[in-house]
Design an enzyme around this catalytic site. Structure first.
Site, mmCIF file in Angstrom:
data_model
loop_
_atom_site.group_PDB
_atom_site.id
_atom_site.type_symbol
_atom_site.label_atom_id
_atom_site.label_comp_id
_atom_site.label_asym_id
_atom_site.label_seq_id
_atom_site.Cartn_x
_atom_site.Cartn_y
_atom_site.Cartn_z
ATOM 1 N N TYR A 439 0.819 -1.220 0.000
ATOM 2 C CA TYR A 439 0.000 0.000 0.000
ATOM 3 C C TYR A 439 0.849 1.264 0.000
ATOM 4 O O TYR A 439 2.053 1.228 0.211
ATOM 5 C CB TYR A 439 -1.043 0.004 1.109
ATOM 6 N N GLU A 440 0.187 2.365 -0.295
ATOM 7 C CA GLU A 440 0.843 3.654 -0.555
ATOM 8 C C GLU A 440 1.801 3.578 -1.746
ATOM 9 O O GLU A 440 2.807 4.278 -1.795
ATOM 10 C CB GLU A 440 1.592 4.179 0.683
ATOM 11 N N GLY A 441 1.475 2.742 -2.707
ATOM 12 C CA GLY A 441 2.324 2.548 -3.881
ATOM 13 C C GLY A 441 3.232 1.356 -3.651
ATOM 14 O O GLY A 441 4.041 1.359 -2.722
#
Length: 596
Positions: A439-441
């Protein structure tokens, strides 16, 4: 058994001896700060992490969150723990004093975050998402929105989320379909659905403030047509208290591999009332403010997992009896020796230990630069610090979470078969840690960001703020009688990084796939050199103090041991990473799609 005691001595070493408190107190915003104040904050945070949060970690994983009729209940004990957390002021540690925050440095807040993540990673996500939302709203919201929402979010009585992902689009946000229609009163009506919303619905706060990406009716196609909106769960009354329910509903929670006590929600917006944050069609600017905060925070999640996994494995290795030492029985009074005597167990424990120590040192280096980027007195100093933070953000996010997961896996290995079952609690660390790489890229996206954006930005200006201090340290300490040998190894790894940088800059300009094929290896190479630099600097400090440190002599001796292990056994990976980068894209891209 999950074992954790906050590593306060190592935290103080990094903050005061390695990086120096004077770098912070030289800033007017922190001129009155002193070690006594920081120590008291860290000691109290350690109590929250070990006495309140850690005891709920395994039980929260087993119980998980429950969604019924749009209402989400967190596991038993979480509401009481959150009230203790909020009432103790932990939600406001680094908050803006103008809105009720304590205004402590990001450097200190990073250490507090590490302890919370180590004690209970699922719990940490609730205030963690709020912190990022606060930063985005503070930077891009109107004065009216800031005045209404920030005091309550900083206090922790209201929480925040970020609503980006839709079922058909994750990284490629230009495909999103959520719509926002302007109303005569200046608000907007939002319709659409989002998925994977951490802390999207829960019972810990009296209101939840969603930051939502959506399109206006006249929005251009793609990423340039996205706007950012603030959409509260309950619409505030004139007196600021929560009023009627907004058109926001949780339609379900995800059934996940880990982080089961963190509610990951599917959220529907049905004529939900919201307010524009920032300029129309410029929503990604606001969301990237939040995402960059969160990416640094996610890196600290990896550090927290590495720390608790290491401590749990070390405690088990000291107690578990199995076999005899290869050098002869160490404990002839027992039926077998503790497994900590075995070289391969030591290899695993030292790898975990140096991952935690190295990430902590690099993390504070970056968080101190965050403080400088916000509070330095000159624009040039703020810009230089911001450039360094921009360069290192993908490294912190990706490397720390990679190493956190690797440490969690090694922890299971130390436990053997007992690590694979729920009883001892260490398999939870691996399940919880795995999402941080996504998550968050995803970490692959972070690597592409590093080589495709951060490395070439401003003609390579950001790299100078990394390369110059490392080069200067090597030059000044090459013949140091205490750490000269370590410097030689650091210089070799740094040389590999310089060559790899040139290789990517040259080949990537001609063929973007060359840079893409090298990106993940390059990120780890840069990260390992950063850790090596921190370890050699740490060894220099420890070497100067170990002989007359009294009760602290054992700490400095151990620090020298950690540094030597990293230099001997981990940093040599730099050579292999450079050779992989140098090989180019050919073998990576050779097969036809149909061959897979």
């Amino acid at each position: 058994m999950q074992t954790y005691q906050a590593p306060l001595r190592d935290m103080r070493f990094n903050l005061y001896e390695l990086h120096g408190l004077d770098a912070l107190t030289a800033l007017p915003a922190f001129a009155d700060l002193n070690a006594d104040t920081i120590d008291s904050v860290l000691e109290e945070a350690a109590k929250i992490a070990t006495e309140v949060l850690l005891p709920l970690n395994a039980s929260g994983d087993i119980e998980g969150c429950v969604a019924e009729n749009g209402v989400v209940r967190t596991p038993r004990g979480f509401r009481e723990a959150y009230a203790t957390f909020r009432d103790g002021g932990w939600a406001s540690v680094a908050g803006d004093p103008d809105y009720g925050g304590q205004g402590l440095p990001e450097s200190v807040n990073t250490l507090v975050q590490e302890m919370m993540c180590a004690g209970n990673l699922s719990f940490s996500l609730y205030p963690g998402l709020t912190y990022g939302a606060v930063k985005a709203l503070a930077a891009h919201g109107s004065p009216e929105l800031r005045d209404l929402y920030l005091p309550k979010m900083i206090e922790g009585i209201w929480s925040g989320t970020m609503c980006l992902t839709e079922s058909h689009c994750g990284t490629d946000l230009g495909l999103l379909r959520t719509r926002a229609v302007p109303e005569e009163d200046g608000s907007y009506r939002l319709n659409g659905a989002k998925i994977f919303i951490s802390a999207g619905e829960h019972d810990l706060t009296e209101n939840i403030v969603h930051l939502v990406l959506a399109r206006l009716p006249d929005a251009p196609a793609g990423i340039k047509g996205i706007s950012l909106f603030l959409v509260p769960k309950f619409l505030p009354r004139e007196d600021g208290t929560p009023g009627e329910r907004n058109g926001v509903a949780c339609t379900g929670i995800e059934h996940k591999m880990g982080l089961k006590a963190s509610a990951t929600c599917q959220i529907a917006f049905d004529d939900a009332k919201g307010w524009l944050v920032g300029a129309p069609h410029k929503g990604m600017q606001g969301m990237f403010t939040m995402m960059n905060e969160e990416r640094l925070g996610v890196g600290i999640q990896g550090l927290g997992i590495a720390s608790v996994a290491y401590q749990s494995a070390a405690a088990y290795a000291k107690d578990r009896l199995q076999g005899r030492s290869l050098a002869g029985a160490r404990r002839p009074d027992l039926a077998a020796d503790p497994i900590i005597v075995h070289p391969d167990v030591r290899r695993m424990l030292m790898t975990m230990r140096t991952s935690a120590e190295g990430c902590r040192a690099v993390g504070l280096w970056v968080s101190q630069a965050v403080d400088l980027s916000r509070h330095a007195e000159t624009e040039a100093a703020r810009t230089a610090a911001a450039d360094f933070v921009a360069l290192m953000t993908p490294v912190v996010k990706a490397l720390f979470t990679d190493l956190g997961f690797e440490a969690a896996s090694l922890g299971i290995q130390v436990y053997g078969g007992h690590g694979y079952i729920r009883e001892h609690g260490v398999e939870q660390f691996a399940r919880d840690a795995r999402i941080a790489m996504l998550y968050e890229g995803t970490n692959g996206i972070q690597a592409l960001d590093l080589v495709g954006r951060k490395m070439p930005a401003h003609m390579g200006r950001s790299l100078r703020y990394f390369f110059h201090p490392v080069s200067e340290f090597i030059e000044a300490n090459r013949k140091d009688p205490g750490v000269g040998g370590m410097v030689e190894h650091l210089e070799r790894a740094f040389g590999a990084l310089q060559l790899a940088t040139g290789q990517i800059a040259q080949s990537g300009l001609k063929d973007p796939e060359e840079a893409g094929a090298a990106a993940t290896d390059y990120l780890r190479l840069l990260g390992l050199v950063a850790m090596g630099y921190m370890f050699v600097r740490s060894a220099k400090v420890a070497h100067a103090k170990v002989s007359d440190a009294g009760p602290d002599a054992g700490f400095y001796k151990a620090k020298l041991g950690s540094a030597q292990f990293f230099i001997d056994r981990i940093l040599p990976q730099a050579t292999a990473l450079f050779l992989a980068i140098k090989s180019g894209k050919q073998s990576t891209m050779a097969l036809e799609d149909a061959a897979f």
